[in-house]
Design an enzyme around this catalytic site. Structure first.
Site, PDB file in Angstrom:
ATOM      1  N   CYS A 390       5.994   6.276  13.618  1.00  0.00           N
ATOM      2  CA  CYS A 390       6.864   7.430  12.748  1.00  0.00           C
ATOM      3  C   CYS A 390       5.865   8.591  12.982  1.00  0.00           C
ATOM      4  O   CYS A 390       5.003   8.696  13.845  1.00  0.00           O
ATOM      5  CB  CYS A 390       7.518   6.782  11.522  1.00  0.00           C
ATOM      6  N   THR A 392       3.587   9.400   9.950  1.00  0.00           N
ATOM      7  CA  THR A 392       2.479   8.795   9.270  1.00  0.00           C
ATOM      8  C   THR A 392       1.906   7.566   9.502  1.00  0.00           C
ATOM      9  O   THR A 392       0.633   7.288   9.340  1.00  0.00           O
ATOM     10  CB  THR A 392       2.743   9.023   7.802  1.00  0.00           C
ATOM     11  N   GLY A 393       2.956   6.776  10.139  1.00  0.00           N
ATOM     12  CA  GLY A 393       2.615   5.297   9.959  1.00  0.00           C
ATOM     13  C   GLY A 393       2.342   4.545   8.631  1.00  0.00           C
ATOM     14  O   GLY A 393       2.204   3.514   9.009  1.00  0.00           O
ATOM     15  N   PHE A 394       2.788   5.162   7.763  1.00  0.00           N
ATOM     16  CA  PHE A 394       2.806   4.474   6.550  1.00  0.00           C
ATOM     17  C   PHE A 394       4.444   3.984   5.799  1.00  0.00           C
ATOM     18  O   PHE A 394       3.975   2.986   5.179  1.00  0.00           O
ATOM     19  CB  PHE A 394       2.380   5.708   5.269  1.00  0.00           C
ATOM     20  N   ASP A 395       5.168   4.469   6.462  1.00  0.00           N
ATOM     21  CA  ASP A 395       6.536   3.809   5.981  1.00  0.00           C
ATOM     22  C   ASP A 395       7.428   3.336   7.003  1.00  0.00           C
ATOM     23  O   ASP A 395       7.703   2.060   7.058  1.00  0.00           O
ATOM     24  CB  ASP A 395       7.138   5.374   5.224  1.00  0.00           C
ATOM     25  N   ARG A 396       8.183   4.346   7.883  1.00  0.00           N
ATOM     26  CA  ARG A 396       9.279   3.716   8.654  1.00  0.00           C
ATOM     27  C   ARG A 396       8.637   2.791   9.716  1.00  0.00           C
ATOM     28  O   ARG A 396       9.414   1.808   9.822  1.00  0.00           O
ATOM     29  CB  ARG A 396       9.820   4.792   9.310  1.00  0.00           C
TER      30      ARG A 396
END
Length: 591
Positions: A390, A392-396
């Site tokens: 996504c 940031t790579g943090f959430d989705r």
């Protein structure tokens, strides 16, 4: 070119207001359009101002980006300064030349626009007319040789705040990076900085030997790093790169006398203490480039692809498919050229699938997560090594991988969440995954869930203090067992009820009178009575309808618990039904 003018002595900054054109599509690497919109800046107006009391006029200009029409890079600006500049530049190991420090009381500090960490992109030549691109150390030294006159500098502000705190602790030993330790011999003069190249072209081939790495161009840096195997790519799996690239050298103008150098007009010690207090919190730094982690042999997860080189690095790592949840507008906002990345994917024979999910939107993620997992399963069934990404790579992206492990491999949500977050720094929306889980099970149960409660509902009544408020409905023993509400202060009364998935009618009994709430949705029943209605949960669908729920004063929270054996079986069945609704050839929902 769009301009942003600031005149010294005026109290405000005159900003242009560009028009916005909406409508460009966001395509997949193989030409398929899924969703997303793009923006393009069409133009702006410039404003000028003058102050006759001041002799020095500072002009700040926002520069347009490269040669692409109707776009501008709002991170770039141009400033004109008198010599001496009062700027100390640094050359980093990634080939960038940036502002390392600013001298106290210098022209650069008086400009009040230049910040430590800004990258030097262009500078005016000795005649003060043409802007020359700064490619290497030699170009910068040519600019610094001049003793007098005015110079225009084009600098670029980084997307994320520059980590100034690391510069404070650097010593002279930290600047000895590769100095004289690695020799470099070449017949290609283009690998050396401009001040080392001969002015005339020779008929034969000339060899060059360099013992100081600061004299390389970015192309020379790349070649040296590949040969020495000392380059740690920003995409190295599970390894966090240093916040700034190692410094090769620090240089400034040759000005007689000593001066005090600083990093900005703010208390740096207090800033560092505040950063120490915030350690452990996730923050996305776009300037670090693409970051990814290996979750399994076939699944990688990480932040967005920024350049064509990122696609090449992924291809070299064995990635054959990319599942991207970043929207077209997001890519535009981060300055990412989606078309060039799609072209690079086609060139590297990497399949790119774009399925935009709104960032920080739990409802949108919950509705689209089943299809995301279905697409991932289809790709894995075709023996692809998939990079899920996504912004940031943090959430989705991490939520998709966790949901896949939970739904398809019969792993508990807690175990899947701990496994992924232990391998990749992220903080996905855990309630959205749990909510999508119950939506999937409801798909098999025809919209209802018979069993242990799946959601906690707080019913809210706003009335008058001193009232007796009772709640009655389908969930209170067929309207025969009212629940007394608790007074929370003022006009607010609350009642918490744990419910399973489904649709419920209810009403309130206020001092003996049956009433419905005007702040919650209503519906007439078969007898014509007006009741409040609440729909708990939803049913998963391969073609989700993203329609926000109606406004309701009540609060619904999902319950995360260990699934029963029957629920695990129904979850696996529902998740595979969604996946099998995806065409294995076109990789989109079947018609």
């Amino acid at each position: 070119m769009a301009f942003l003018q600031q005149i010294s002595g005026l109290g405000a900054l005159e900003r242009s207001c560009p028009s916005i054109m909406i409508g460009s599509s966001f395509r997949s690497g193989n030409g398929r359009v899924f969703d997303g919109r793009g923006i393009a800046y069409l133009g702006s107006r410039e404003k000028f101002g003058f102050n006759r009391r001041r002799r020095v006029v500072l002009r700040v200009v926002a520069m347009s980006s490269s040669s692409t029409p109707f776009k501008m890079n709002l991170n770039e600006y141009m400033v004109t300064l008198e010599k001496p500049l009062g700027i100390r530049f640094a050359l980093s190991a990634d080939g960038k030349i940036f502002v390392h420090a600013i001298k106290k009381g210098s022209n650069a500090e008086k400009a009040r626009i230049i910040m430590v960490g800004d990258t030097l992109k262009k500078a005016s030549d000795s005649s003060g007319g043409t802007l020359v691109e700064i490619k290497d150390f030699g170009d910068t030294k040519k600019m610094l040789v001049e003793k007098t006159g005015s110079f225009s500098l084009v600098l670029e502000r980084p997307f994320s705040p520059f980590p100034i705190q690391y510069l404070l602790h650097l010593s002279d030993l930290d600047l000895l990076y590769n100095r004289g330790r690695v020799s470099f011999v070449t017949w290609n003069k283009n690998l050396l900085s401009s001040n080392l190249r001969a002015s005339s072209q020779g008929s034969g081939n000339s060899g060059y030997a360099a013992f100081s790495s600061k004299f390389f161009t970015p192309q020379g840096w790349k070649l040296l790093n590949r040969q020495s195997n000392s380059f740690q790519s920003g995409t190295k799996k599970n390894i966090l790169s240093p916040p700034i690239s190692p410094l090769v050298s620090v240089f400034s103008e040759d000005v007689p006398g000593d001066g005090e150098w600083g990093y900005g007009n703010f208390p740096l010690e207090e800033y560092i203490k505040a950063l120490d207090r915030s350690k452990g919190e996730l923050s996305y730094n776009h300037a670090l480039g693409m970051r990814y982690s290996k979750i399994t042999e076939q699944i990688y997860v990480g932040s967005c692809i920024q350049t064509e080189e990122d696609v090449e690095n992924l291809s070299e790592a064995g990635i054959t498919a990319i599942l991207n949840f970043q929207g077209g507008t997001e890519a535009q906002n981060w300055g990412i050229d989606s078309q060039s990345i799609n072209d690079a994917c086609q060139k590297s024979e990497v399949l790119m699938i774009n399925y935009p999910i709104k960032d920080a939107d739990s409802f949108d993620l919950r509705k689209k997560l089943p299809l995301c997992v279905g697409l991932l399963l289809r790709l894995l069934k075709k023996n692809h090594r998939v990079f899920v990404t996504c912004t940031t790579g943090f959430d989705r992206s991490s939520a998709c991988v966790i949901a896949y492990l939970h739904w398809m491999t019969d792993t508990s949500l807690h175990a899947a969440y701990s496994f992924v977050t232990g391998l990749h720094a992220c903080k996905p929306d855990r309630p959205a995954i749990a909510w999508a889980t119950w939506d999937l099970i409801a798909m098999v149960d025809d919209g209802k869930h018979d069993g242990t409660p799946t959601h906690s509902v707080t019913f809210v009544w706003n009335g008058h203090e001193g009232e007796e408020v009772l709640l009655v409905g389908d969930f209170t023993g067929n309207w025969k067992e009212p629940i007394k509400a608790t007074h929370k202060g003022g006009p607010r009364f609350e009642t918490e009820v744990r419910l399973t998935q489904g649709k419920y009618y209810y009403k309130y009994i206020i001092n003996g009178d049956w009433r419905h709430s005007a702040t919650s949705p209503t519906e007439r029943d078969d007898r014509g009575n007006t009741n409040n209605i609440i729909v708990v949960g939803d049913v998963a669908n391969v073609r989700p309808t993203i329609q926000q729920p109606r406004k309701d004063a009540n609060i619904i929270k999902v319950i995360e618990r260990v699934l029963t054996e029957s629920e695990r079986f129904r979850l696996a069945k529902a998740a595979r039904c969604i996946a099998f609704s995806v065409c294995p050839i076109r990789l989109c929902p079947k018609s």
